[in-house]
Design an enzyme around this catalytic site. Sequence first.
Site, PDB file in Angstrom:
ATOM      1  N   GLU A   1       0.822  -1.218   0.000  1.00  0.00           N
ATOM      2  CA  GLU A   1       0.000   0.000   0.000  1.00  0.00           C
ATOM      3  C   GLU A   1       0.856   1.268   0.000  1.00  0.00           C
ATOM      4  O   GLU A   1       0.795   2.074   0.941  1.00  0.00           O
ATOM      5  CB  GLU A   1      -0.934  -0.002   1.214  1.00  0.00           C
ATOM      6  CG  GLU A   1      -1.925  -1.167   1.209  1.00  0.00           C
ATOM      7  CD  GLU A   1      -2.863  -1.182   2.416  1.00  0.00           C
ATOM      8  OE1 GLU A   1      -2.609  -0.419   3.368  1.00  0.00           O
ATOM      9  OE2 GLU A   1      -3.846  -1.925   2.397  1.00  0.00           O
TER      10      GLU A   1
ATOM     11  N   GLU B   1      -6.567  -7.765  -0.846  1.00  0.00           N
ATOM     12  CA  GLU B   1      -6.836  -7.783   0.595  1.00  0.00           C
ATOM     13  C   GLU B   1      -8.242  -7.284   0.849  1.00  0.00           C
ATOM     14  O   GLU B   1      -8.642  -6.240   0.321  1.00  0.00           O
ATOM     15  CB  GLU B   1      -5.883  -6.839   1.345  1.00  0.00           C
ATOM     16  CG  GLU B   1      -4.482  -7.326   1.526  1.00  0.00           C
ATOM     17  CD  GLU B   1      -3.684  -6.381   2.439  1.00  0.00           C
ATOM     18  OE1 GLU B   1      -4.299  -5.663   3.251  1.00  0.00           O
ATOM     19  OE2 GLU B   1      -2.455  -6.349   2.307  1.00  0.00           O
TER      20      GLU B   1
END
Lengths: 654, 654, 654
Positions: free
Chosen positions: A142, A300
């Site tokens: 991320e 995710e």
Amino acid sequence: MFYGGDYNPEQWPEPVWREDLALMRAAGVTVVTVGVFAWSVLEPSPGRYAFGWLDTVLDGLAGAGIRVALATPTAAPPPWFSRRHPETLPVGPDGIRRSPGSRDTYCASAPAYRAAARRLAGALAERYRRHPALALWRVHNEYGTTCHCDLTADAFRGWLERRYGSLDALNDAWTTTFWSQRYGDWAEILPPRTTQYLPNPAQVLDFRRFTSDELLDAYREQRDVLRTVAPGVPVTTNFVLGDWVPVDHLRWSREVDLVAVDHYPAESGPAAEEEAAFLADLARGWALDGTGRPDWLLMETAPNLVYTRGRMHAKEPGRMTRHALAAVARGSRGAMFFQWRAPRGGAEVFHAAMVPHAGAETRVHREAAALGATLARTAELLDAAVEARVAVGFHEPSQWALDATVLPSSAVDHRTEARLAHRALARGGLTCDVVGGLDGLSRYAVLVLPCWYLLTDEQSATLAGWVTGGGRLVATYLTGVADDRARVHPGGRAGALRELLGVRLEEVHPLAEGAGRALSGGASGSLWSETVHLTGADATIRYEDGRPAVTRHRVGSGEAWYLSTRLDDEAYVALLGAVAEGAGVLPRRPPPPAGVEVVRRTRDGRGWLVAINHGERPYDLRADGLDLLTGEAVTAGDPLRPGAAVVVREGAGP
Amino acid sequence: MFYGGDYNPEQWPEPVWREDLALMRAAGVTVVTVGVFAWSVLEPSPGRYAFGWLDTVLDGLAGAGIRVALATPTAAPPPWFSRRHPETLPVGPDGIRRSPGSRDTYCASAPAYRAAARRLAGALAERYRRHPALALWRVHNEYGTTCHCDLTADAFRGWLERRYGSLDALNDAWTTTFWSQRYGDWAEILPPRTTQYLPNPAQVLDFRRFTSDELLDAYREQRDVLRTVAPGVPVTTNFVLGDWVPVDHLRWSREVDLVAVDHYPAESGPAAEEEAAFLADLARGWALDGTGRPDWLLMETAPNLVYTRGRMHAKEPGRMTRHALAAVARGSRGAMFFQWRAPRGGAEVFHAAMVPHAGAETRVHREAAALGATLARTAELLDAAVEARVAVGFHEPSQWALDATVLPSSAVDHRTEARLAHRALARGGLTCDVVGGLDGLSRYAVLVLPCWYLLTDEQSATLAGWVTGGGRLVATYLTGVADDRARVHPGGRAGALRELLGVRLEEVHPLAEGAGRALSGGASGSLWSETVHLTGADATIRYEDGRPAVTRHRVGSGEAWYLSTRLDDEAYVALLGAVAEGAGVLPRRPPPPAGVEVVRRTRDGRGWLVAINHGERPYDLRADGLDLLTGEAVTAGDPLRPGAAVVVREGAGP
Amino acid sequence: MFYGGDYNPEQWPEPVWREDLALMRAAGVTVVTVGVFAWSVLEPSPGRYAFGWLDTVLDGLAGAGIRVALATPTAAPPPWFSRRHPETLPVGPDGIRRSPGSRDTYCASAPAYRAAARRLAGALAERYRRHPALALWRVHNEYGTTCHCDLTADAFRGWLERRYGSLDALNDAWTTTFWSQRYGDWAEILPPRTTQYLPNPAQVLDFRRFTSDELLDAYREQRDVLRTVAPGVPVTTNFVLGDWVPVDHLRWSREVDLVAVDHYPAESGPAAEEEAAFLADLARGWALDGTGRPDWLLMETAPNLVYTRGRMHAKEPGRMTRHALAAVARGSRGAMFFQWRAPRGGAEVFHAAMVPHAGAETRVHREAAALGATLARTAELLDAAVEARVAVGFHEPSQWALDATVLPSSAVDHRTEARLAHRALARGGLTCDVVGGLDGLSRYAVLVLPCWYLLTDEQSATLAGWVTGGGRLVATYLTGVADDRARVHPGGRAGALRELLGVRLEEVHPLAEGAGRALSGGASGSLWSETVHLTGADATIRYEDGRPAVTRHRVGSGEAWYLSTRLDDEAYVALLGAVAEGAGVLPRRPPPPAGVEVVRRTRDGRGWLVAINHGERPYDLRADGLDLLTGEAVTAGDPLRPGAAVVVREGAGP
């Protein structure tokens, strides 16, 4: 199909690893992500690697037939690294250097950090490039750290010099004559740090663009090392959305082998499915732009809980499964979760997991474990196109520019407007792509640009050409207001689009929260309204005082619509439906009721229909064929019961 | 009459300048403010001036018959200056130095900044002192920057040493025996920076006073340079109000040749006119104190939008005109706007302008352009006195002291109470001056002191003398509680005023938001209440339990009233009306209805009546004479229609 | 009995001292606290003491028969000290050093500060150890300053090294494998300063424990100096509660000669009495744990005002007296106030005082003055046990761990749950001790553990043994979730307690604010709910869907109850009453109505009943004997009128 999750064996003793493998095998796990935050155990002291445990883990997984998305652990430098290289710790806009003690404590412009990241990627690639478990490199985690340090300032100046070439060009782009900000030397330029009063929006916008590019460079460096050392293994990084994320994902999509996104929804009620559908269509839009193919990966999501407004919500039984199928329906190559096993400690101790604190004998684990087989049955959807002739624009730099500007209303938000357009299309039975650029317009018959604030004259010309050739453009208020430097186009809002829209925009009248304006035809507008003059367009919806609210301009064989207010849901659905129908795009009739998601996929003349009933009433299916999930025949009219889903291979035969 | 606005040609290419001149001439613009934030283009590098463009602009304006308020551009140092002199950047209370990138990034105590400001003022004065366009110097812009740096600390210590003479006096003034803060060396004293717990209110108050004086010194230095180099040209600076502004405007009013104020209202509904009237009467109060004359200048206001609670509100058609006339009615020498032309970029890109983004063919520009002629017709009001025998006190140091103190109720606010008193008088048909000091009491028959917290014994004596001689004082709760060091007067609240008021104040009982206490006569009180004992006064209004709420003490030929609670609107209007009537001040009977503003001016035995109808019903005029705006005769009883205004020269004849 | 308050003669000239002595004597003051913030006047420059004024004050007090709690003034270093030793100023988590200018501007880890504190304590002890006024040393004031500086970091590392012995143990305890936080060198460990994202909860918890211990060391150093120089004089420090206070008071209670607490309530309505009762029972719990005796001291409370939600509330007439008696009823050795005389200036100028700004001729002073005689009549209660066979647990480290953790609901709060349990017991007529540890369980028949988050296996075993032997444990959700390192026990919530409770806890379902779940028997639950499986326990209350909500597990001769939701008030009172009755603890029947406080004390076979009527209706007394306050006989059935109180020595005779 990808089915699995983030796996952190480094948090557990070896006996637990054996239990993990048994549970994974039973659940049909195909891929796990390993190593995401493992730097401090992979390299416990400078230059000393400890790969032994990871060898064991990967060997075990390979033995169990499970493959690995192997992460480079660069999102969380270990304590020794921060101590040795304090200049790699990020600095806030206030000039305060952040302390270690969490994650993401790195500055992407710090040479020592960049060198260490390359070195680590190389070491991992050397060691595991031929490991049978290795399926995918997942670089970092991320990307999204903004830094304001002096190293960053230097890099920013370099980026600006490359972008603008000369200080004159930069001064012009940033309107530095306002408030005496004219730069006479590159060295005078700084990141937008905490200052005395309002910052310069063009500087803020460019700094966000720079940060995206700087992080992208950091990603590319690792990717290139991995590709060099371990050729043939696909590389990606997981995207995450959020106000704070300084990443222009459209540009990044062109640099990954597979668009991978994390989804942590902010909604727990029925809006959660709408939010997930939006993100999925956006991920597909990025994939189409970057790789030319519709498939992407939900890398995710939480198997159980949604955290919103200070509270975690359990997903009702079946909801995790439906969410996973919904992602697959919209192009995901599977569904992966954060995380496999709930941790004993650390900052996210109550985050949901496929193996919760209460263990495998739990509803959540049973449901997660059943999902593996379910997903496996959907494999033939891979690479099938999602049927979508409508697009909604979502332009991250426009969002940033709006965020950086004192607007006539602080309630305006590009993200929200894009979601509302997407929802109105969905409610009208229209599947759409969410697109970040205007390069692939030929795919679409209809394009909605909701508060797409930044638009160059060239882009306006592109749009004009597309409309003239038959396209249907629906632009809302605050679209095309400024050029790509956030400078308002001369002559008033909508700039070069004005001619295409056939309107002149005079004054704005933002509406208070909860306030509305009555419109013709029983509709109502909220949030925003304007004084619009017709200069070619006709008004299809008017304000109570008779002034134009929604306009249509016929241009060539196309139409350019302008919405000067936020339409109520019903009117928005009707309007977009009518525009699409005018373009020959027939929405599913009747549109599926609230809570029912229907997506059609096609490949080589074959069709699949995915229908998912998140709602509380049965839904009459409109497809004949074979339900891949059950292996049974399905006939139009069959009821899809609440909570159920089908993946119908249309037509007869296997 | 001043009619024009802030003009920033440096943001535009020369062809736009020519369009500007044509539009200005058409609109009857008389004065524009030039150069406010032009430092970085006037001095693009250290010591190198670039006056050429300004020469052209000023010559053009002069040629068009338009005069110039020429600004010194010292409110926004350019990037090169901040880089060369980083010690001139302001430091927050947290010790963090602010970054450049906005405006107002200066520390008034930094010698390098002060020297540059003097130098710039001198250079501008040398160049333009004989320029025919030059009408007025406007120094800086909205002085209001607080700094907490070490240079400021030094200056603060010097200011304190001059103020107190000895550490003993300072220790006594600041009550440093509380919490072990006794100073033994001047060098120990610091600005009130971020500390562990509550700060010392006396230190906070003095630091705000110091900051006002320090900024005033900076202003005076520039003014003196301008006066020396360009004698005969009036000098001012534009005041702005706001919580954050550390400026005691009363003291500043004595240092300017014309009190100039900016007005950016916080209200968009009917309260906007009340807010504007308060500010106008306050500006006139400052002008009377400082220059002895009633005239002042509305130097900046927005031609269209009001920004409040995150949203910009358009001014309805006609409202800009009425606001301008209302300011003129209360003493302004005209009306000037920020800004002439809407900018393409920068931090205030959506700020309203006389030439909006949509150009001159817009309602706003047409209305602005018509205002020039309207204002020109009101010129004979100049220097006519505003008829006001009532005053409301507004004492910025009292506001600061209340802000710095943990009060029994955090909802108490001097500003609000002053506004409420002003509004109650207005609703009762009484025009008042808003006064910052007690030096000119002889002008008034009635004085309202609302939460005027700081009062010395000398001031109490002044008030006592004035009341004894016939004055009517109306003091509310929290008036005169502390001396000018924020030390509570011995013996309880109201200090030396207690004797004059004839009360003893025992306990306070602040009321919750929304709560009230019933009062005799059907009135009600809110916000505050007290246990009041009569020691000479009589109770004219009582709490439900019979205890005194409002008291009157007859002293000599005057009266001293005390209000221990916030009266409801109706009761407050009635009370102040009765007090005024008792003082022989007859309010306009009947008072104008809500939304109608009536102000009477007089000079040399002549009278003018300005009436403005902001409301929605016609109003019967109460004047005979000539309406200057139309040139037509007006007779008492003529209806003033909604949205209209008259400026009536009373009586017959030309 | 202690009756008096904080006395700050250093703020006043000597004539006021004489008035103070006269007023104190008239009021029956027995003890005043002197010197709390007097450092800057006691040591006006480095090493130069100025004891003269304090000599005079103490001599005067001794002459008046008033004794002194002599404070060491170390909570507020003077300006010269901070200037000379800037490293002693505390640093925030952001790394910013706080400025002087308030109080509590010290770092307990700074050697220079610690040395000065020892030196000052020694100097005071040398000078006054034989002074006849000296009754008690009060060290410092409300220890509670957290610092994050480098000196603190060093001390933290030392503390951790002593606690964990090895880095491996620390890494394990802190779960540093999560997010790559593994430490390879003690020097890498830092306080939890501002970081990029979520901190490590175990680090945050340990830093709070360390801070408590570090402050405790600072206290102990002073105490030991005082004991050495002035043997025989008791030593204490005043505790204060608050979110920000990093003090584990249970551990501190073992280091003081008398538990002394400050009480500044957050509630002004009827909840104020409940809050005060909780604090008193908690103080007694600390005292029992630390000194083995039930008596403690209410060292500071406000004589009149409560400050809550931005507003000060006057205590109604009589309320201060009732609060003082309520404290005495629950074990306080008297009642002392902050402060004697209201200050003229400083940060707390409007804080209530026994001599208000309005002077001695006020209701507040009259009431305060009458209290001295009242308290004197209650002296025989000293050392009498408070009859309490029920305990509620309040565990500050559990609160800290919950604060440091992202919980499934941010609304969960140990403090609140402990207060609710205490209130439910009180409403059911049960007096309880509030206990911070599990060492004294044999005293109790019933123990409520409300969100007691941290529980070791050893503690679970202690509880199991106690239950098996007949104890009744009532544990709520989130009790025993984690071990003392904040690591979740393996196998799911409640850890080692699960077996004792006879349940398996699967999923959590926090409830939104205002939402509830219906329960069997007409009850309702709020805030939290769970999926509970019975593994030995039976369900006594069920959710609407039939699942267990409240369970009881019979173990040996005891019972272990589990509450998976927050019961409504009525159901909670009933449940706890039933549990107690099952344990043979009979609540007072009928329970006193709302607003009536009844506490029974016993010593050597004698009993006293204190009854206080805070309510609005008469209450029928249930005691026969002599009312110590009036000296008159009391008979069961006598009405206790609203606002009144009795202290009844039960039975006949003197």
